[in-house]
Design a protein around this motif. Structure first.
Motif, PDB file in Angstrom:
ATOM      1  N   ALA A  21       0.832  -1.209   0.000  1.00 14.15           N
ATOM      2  CA  ALA A  21       0.000   0.000   0.000  1.00 14.15           C
ATOM      3  C   ALA A  21       0.863   1.254   0.000  1.00 14.15           C
ATOM      4  O   ALA A  21       0.566   2.230  -0.698  1.00 14.15           O
ATOM      5  CB  ALA A  21      -0.931  -0.009   1.211  1.00 14.15           C
ATOM      6  N   ALA A  22       1.950   1.252   0.786  1.00 11.57           N
ATOM      7  CA  ALA A  22       2.837   2.416   0.838  1.00 11.57           C
ATOM      8  C   ALA A  22       3.595   2.589  -0.469  1.00 11.57           C
ATOM      9  O   ALA A  22       3.906   3.719  -0.873  1.00 11.57           O
ATOM     10  CB  ALA A  22       3.806   2.275   2.002  1.00 11.57           C
ATOM     11  N   SER A  23       3.910   1.473  -1.142  1.00  5.42           N
ATOM     12  CA  SER A  23       4.674   1.525  -2.396  1.00  5.42           C
ATOM     13  C   SER A  23       3.826   1.988  -3.562  1.00  5.42           C
ATOM     14  O   SER A  23       4.352   2.515  -4.550  1.00  5.42           O
ATOM     15  CB  SER A  23       5.266   0.149  -2.713  1.00  5.42           C
ATOM     16  N   ASP A  24       2.507   1.783  -3.467  1.00  8.16           N
ATOM     17  CA  ASP A  24       1.622   2.105  -4.589  1.00  8.16           C
ATOM     18  C   ASP A  24       1.416   3.600  -4.766  1.00  8.16           C
ATOM     19  O   ASP A  24       0.926   4.049  -5.797  1.00  8.16           O
ATOM     20  CB  ASP A  24       0.262   1.418  -4.403  1.00  8.16           C
ATOM     21  N   GLY A  25       1.766   4.394  -3.773  1.00  9.74           N
ATOM     22  CA  GLY A  25       1.586   5.841  -3.862  1.00  9.74           C
ATOM     23  C   GLY A  25       0.217   6.258  -3.360  1.00  9.74           C
ATOM     24  O   GLY A  25      -0.610   5.443  -2.940  1.00  9.74           O
ATOM     25  N   GLY A  26      -0.039   7.561  -3.411  1.00 10.99           N
ATOM     26  CA  GLY A  26      -1.318   8.090  -2.948  1.00 10.99           C
ATOM     27  C   GLY A  26      -1.404   8.221  -1.436  1.00 10.99           C
ATOM     28  O   GLY A  26      -2.475   8.483  -0.888  1.00 10.99           O
ATOM     29  N   VAL A  27      -0.280   8.022  -0.736  1.00  4.23           N
ATOM     30  CA  VAL A  27      -0.235   8.124   0.725  1.00  4.23           C
ATOM     31  C   VAL A  27       0.686   9.282   1.098  1.00  4.23           C
ATOM     32  O   VAL A  27       1.772   9.435   0.536  1.00  4.23           O
ATOM     33  CB  VAL A  27       0.277   6.812   1.356  1.00  4.23           C
ATOM     34  N   ASP A  28       0.254  10.111   2.060  1.00  2.00           N
ATOM     35  CA  ASP A  28       1.047  11.261   2.476  1.00  2.00           C
ATOM     36  C   ASP A  28       1.880  10.991   3.723  1.00  2.00           C
ATOM     37  O   ASP A  28       2.882  11.676   3.959  1.00  2.00           O
ATOM     38  CB  ASP A  28       0.123  12.456   2.743  1.00  2.00           C
ATOM     39  N   LEU A  29       1.486   9.995   4.519  1.00  2.00           N
ATOM     40  CA  LEU A  29       2.208   9.681   5.756  1.00  2.00           C
ATOM     41  C   LEU A  29       1.939   8.232   6.132  1.00  2.00           C
ATOM     42  O   LEU A  29       0.809   7.753   6.023  1.00  2.00           O
ATOM     43  CB  LEU A  29       1.748  10.600   6.897  1.00  2.00           C
TER      44      LEU A  29
ATOM     45  N   ASP B 194      11.302   8.780   9.993  1.00  2.51           N
ATOM     46  CA  ASP B 194      11.467  10.219  10.207  1.00  2.51           C
ATOM     47  C   ASP B 194      11.263  10.601  11.667  1.00  2.51           C
ATOM     48  O   ASP B 194      11.810  11.601  12.132  1.00  2.51           O
ATOM     49  CB  ASP B 194      10.477  10.995   9.338  1.00  2.51           C
ATOM     50  N   ASP B 195      10.472   9.814  12.360  1.00  2.18           N
ATOM     51  CA  ASP B 195      10.225  10.084  13.775  1.00  2.18           C
ATOM     52  C   ASP B 195       9.839   8.765  14.440  1.00  2.18           C
ATOM     53  O   ASP B 195       9.511   7.792  13.766  1.00  2.18           O
ATOM     54  CB  ASP B 195       9.121  11.126  13.959  1.00  2.18           C
TER      55      ASP B 195
ATOM     56  N   LEU C 280       5.153  16.297  10.661  1.00  2.00           N
ATOM     57  CA  LEU C 280       5.677  15.554   9.511  1.00  2.00           C
ATOM     58  C   LEU C 280       4.935  15.917   8.234  1.00  2.00           C
ATOM     59  O   LEU C 280       5.549  16.045   7.166  1.00  2.00           O
ATOM     60  CB  LEU C 280       5.579  14.046   9.765  1.00  2.00           C
ATOM     61  N   LEU C 281       3.633  16.099   8.330  1.00  2.00           N
ATOM     62  CA  LEU C 281       2.866  16.467   7.138  1.00  2.00           C
ATOM     63  C   LEU C 281       3.208  17.881   6.685  1.00  2.00           C
ATOM     64  O   LEU C 281       3.273  18.163   5.493  1.00  2.00           O
ATOM     65  CB  LEU C 281       1.366  16.329   7.413  1.00  2.00           C
ATOM     66  N   ARG C 282       3.450  18.780   7.650  1.00  2.00           N
ATOM     67  CA  ARG C 282       3.844  20.147   7.284  1.00  2.00           C
ATOM     68  C   ARG C 282       5.194  20.146   6.582  1.00  2.00           C
ATOM     69  O   ARG C 282       5.420  20.917   5.646  1.00  2.00           O
ATOM     70  CB  ARG C 282       3.926  21.036   8.529  1.00  2.00           C
ATOM     71  N   ARG C 283       6.089  19.282   7.045  1.00  2.00           N
ATOM     72  CA  ARG C 283       7.425  19.216   6.458  1.00  2.00           C
ATOM     73  C   ARG C 283       7.362  18.874   4.974  1.00  2.00           C
ATOM     74  O   ARG C 283       8.215  19.297   4.184  1.00  2.00           O
ATOM     75  CB  ARG C 283       8.258  18.170   7.192  1.00  2.00           C
ATOM     76  N   ASN C 284       6.354  18.116   4.588  1.00  2.00           N
ATOM     77  CA  ASN C 284       6.222  17.685   3.203  1.00  2.00           C
ATOM     78  C   ASN C 284       5.144  18.458   2.448  1.00  2.00           C
ATOM     79  O   ASN C 284       4.798  18.108   1.319  1.00  2.00           O
ATOM     80  CB  ASN C 284       5.913  16.180   3.152  1.00  2.00           C
ATOM     81  N   ALA C 285       4.601  19.472   3.092  1.00  2.09           N
ATOM     82  CA  ALA C 285       3.578  20.284   2.439  1.00  2.09           C
ATOM     83  C   ALA C 285       4.230  21.258   1.453  1.00  2.09           C
ATOM     84  O   ALA C 285       5.419  21.553   1.546  1.00  2.09           O
ATOM     85  CB  ALA C 285       2.784  21.062   3.485  1.00  2.09           C
ATOM     86  N   PRO C 286       3.453  21.767   0.497  1.00  3.52           N
ATOM     87  CA  PRO C 286       3.998  22.755  -0.435  1.00  3.52           C
ATOM     88  C   PRO C 286       4.540  23.978   0.304  1.00  3.52           C
ATOM     89  O   PRO C 286       4.019  24.356   1.355  1.00  3.52           O
ATOM     90  CB  PRO C 286       2.779  23.136  -1.301  1.00  3.52           C
ATOM     91  N   GLU C 287       5.603  24.560  -0.227  1.00  8.19           N
ATOM     92  CA  GLU C 287       6.201  25.728   0.421  1.00  8.19           C
ATOM     93  C   GLU C 287       5.327  26.958   0.300  1.00  8.19           C
ATOM     94  O   GLU C 287       5.419  27.870   1.121  1.00  8.19           O
ATOM     95  CB  GLU C 287       7.581  26.002  -0.180  1.00  8.19           C
ATOM     96  N   ASN C 288       4.475  27.006  -0.722  1.00  5.56           N
ATOM     97  CA  ASN C 288       3.610  28.160  -0.936  1.00  5.56           C
ATOM     98  C   ASN C 288       2.169  27.709  -1.107  1.00  5.56           C
ATOM     99  O   ASN C 288       1.901  26.674  -1.721  1.00  5.56           O
ATOM    100  CB  ASN C 288       4.044  28.944  -2.184  1.00  5.56           C
TER     101      ASN C 288
ATOM    102  N   GLU D  36       3.655  32.310   1.720  1.00 11.42           N
ATOM    103  CA  GLU D  36       4.973  31.725   1.479  1.00 11.42           C
ATOM    104  C   GLU D  36       5.514  31.245   2.819  1.00 11.42           C
ATOM    105  O   GLU D  36       5.955  32.039   3.650  1.00 11.42           O
ATOM    106  CB  GLU D  36       5.897  32.756   0.834  1.00 11.42           C
ATOM    107  N   LEU D  37       5.451  29.919   3.026  1.00 10.25           N
ATOM    108  CA  LEU D  37       5.734  29.347   4.336  1.00 10.25           C
ATOM    109  C   LEU D  37       7.193  29.521   4.742  1.00 10.25           C
ATOM    110  O   LEU D  37       7.492  29.875   5.884  1.00 10.25           O
ATOM    111  CB  LEU D  37       5.347  27.867   4.351  1.00 10.25           C
ATOM    112  N   THR D  38       8.113  29.242   3.825  1.00 15.72           N
ATOM    113  CA  THR D  38       9.528  29.331   4.168  1.00 15.72           C
ATOM    114  C   THR D  38       9.947  30.774   4.416  1.00 15.72           C
ATOM    115  O   THR D  38      10.641  31.085   5.395  1.00 15.72           O
ATOM    116  CB  THR D  38      10.390  28.713   3.062  1.00 15.72           C
ATOM    117  N   ALA D  39       9.529  31.663   3.543  1.00 11.20           N
ATOM    118  CA  ALA D  39       9.884  33.082   3.685  1.00 11.20           C
ATOM    119  C   ALA D  39       9.012  33.800   4.707  1.00 11.20           C
ATOM    120  O   ALA D  39       9.333  34.926   5.105  1.00 11.20           O
ATOM    121  CB  ALA D  39       9.765  33.782   2.333  1.00 11.20           C
ATOM    122  N   ARG D  40       7.906  33.148   5.116  1.00 11.20           N
ATOM    123  CA  ARG D  40       6.939  33.742   6.036  1.00 11.20           C
ATOM    124  C   ARG D  40       6.472  35.107   5.524  1.00 11.20           C
ATOM    125  O   ARG D  40       6.457  36.103   6.247  1.00 11.20           O
ATOM    126  CB  ARG D  40       7.511  33.851   7.462  1.00 11.20           C
TER     127      ARG D  40
END
Length: 225
Positions: free
Chosen positions: A40-48, A97-98, A116-124, A133-137
């Protein structure tokens, strides 16, 4: 909506954790078998992947090693009843990761999942004329930069990450004011008012309540149109 794969063979843990994740707005898939969890994890479509160390047929360490060998960057939060520091190190070396030891406090586990989900979320994030803009705040509203205080920025982040959904007052307070003795609903209402004012069009052509709607008795929603 983020998809969480929960690989846990103990129903006493899997069922309440699955319900808690669903209350947070995640889509949850529960699997009790290690081999099936790897597929299931290898098939994709999973965020965490929340991964129990002691699964039948294939343990969590082997699942994690195989995912990393496949080049999968899927964030993995490993659960274990073991508390020896060596086991934590082995789990992290396998690619987790944790790492959270059982028994765990649900609030702490949910906080780590969100991190963990925030770490992999889009930067903007860009919705309805507002660019976050999350990184630049930085916050850009209709091509003009808006200065937000720290809590205002975090409040906007929570609302925009759940755009189109109602975020409850309780969830906002837990996410934005997590410290002990955090402020209550009056502080939240005050920050919502300030945020609405700052997000309003400078010419007044768009009412601030249109962007951040109040859902009485529940919470707030960032509108997508």
């Amino acid at each position: 909506m983020s998809v969480v794969l929960l690989a846990e063979d103990d129903p006493a843990i899997a069922m309440p954790l699955s319900r808690a994740l669903q209350r947070e707005g995640y889509s949850v898939q529960v699997i009790e078998d290690g081999t099936q969890a790897l597929h299931a994890a290898s098939d994709g479509g999973v965020d965490l992947l929340v991964l129990d160390l002691g699964l039948p047929h294939m343990d969590g360490l082997e699942i994690c090693r195989r995912l990393r060998a496949q080049g999968r960057g899927l964030p993995v939060l490993m659960l274990t009843a073991r508390t020896d520091e060596v086991d934590f190190v082995v789990g992290l070396d396998a690619g987790a990761d944790d790492y959270v030891a059982k028994p765990f406090r649900l609030a702490e586990l949910m906080a780590r999942i969100r991190a963990l989900l925030r770490r992999n979320a889009p930067e903007n994030l860009e919705i309805g004329g507002v660019r976050l803009e999350l990184t630049a705040r930085r916050v850009i509203v209709d091509e003009h930069e808006v200065q937000l205080a720290n809590k205002e920025f975090e409040l906007l982040r929570v609302l925009m990450q759940h755009a189109g959904e109602v975020v409850t007052r309780e969830d906002i307070l837990e996410e934005v004011w997590p410290e002990p003795g955090r402020k209550g609903s009056k502080t939240l209402d005050m920050h919502i008012s300030w945020l609405r004012r700052k997000l309003s069009d400078s010419n007044g052509s768009r009412l601030d309540e249109q962007r951040i709607a109040t859902v009485r008795g529940v919470g707030f929603r960032f509108n997508t149109d």
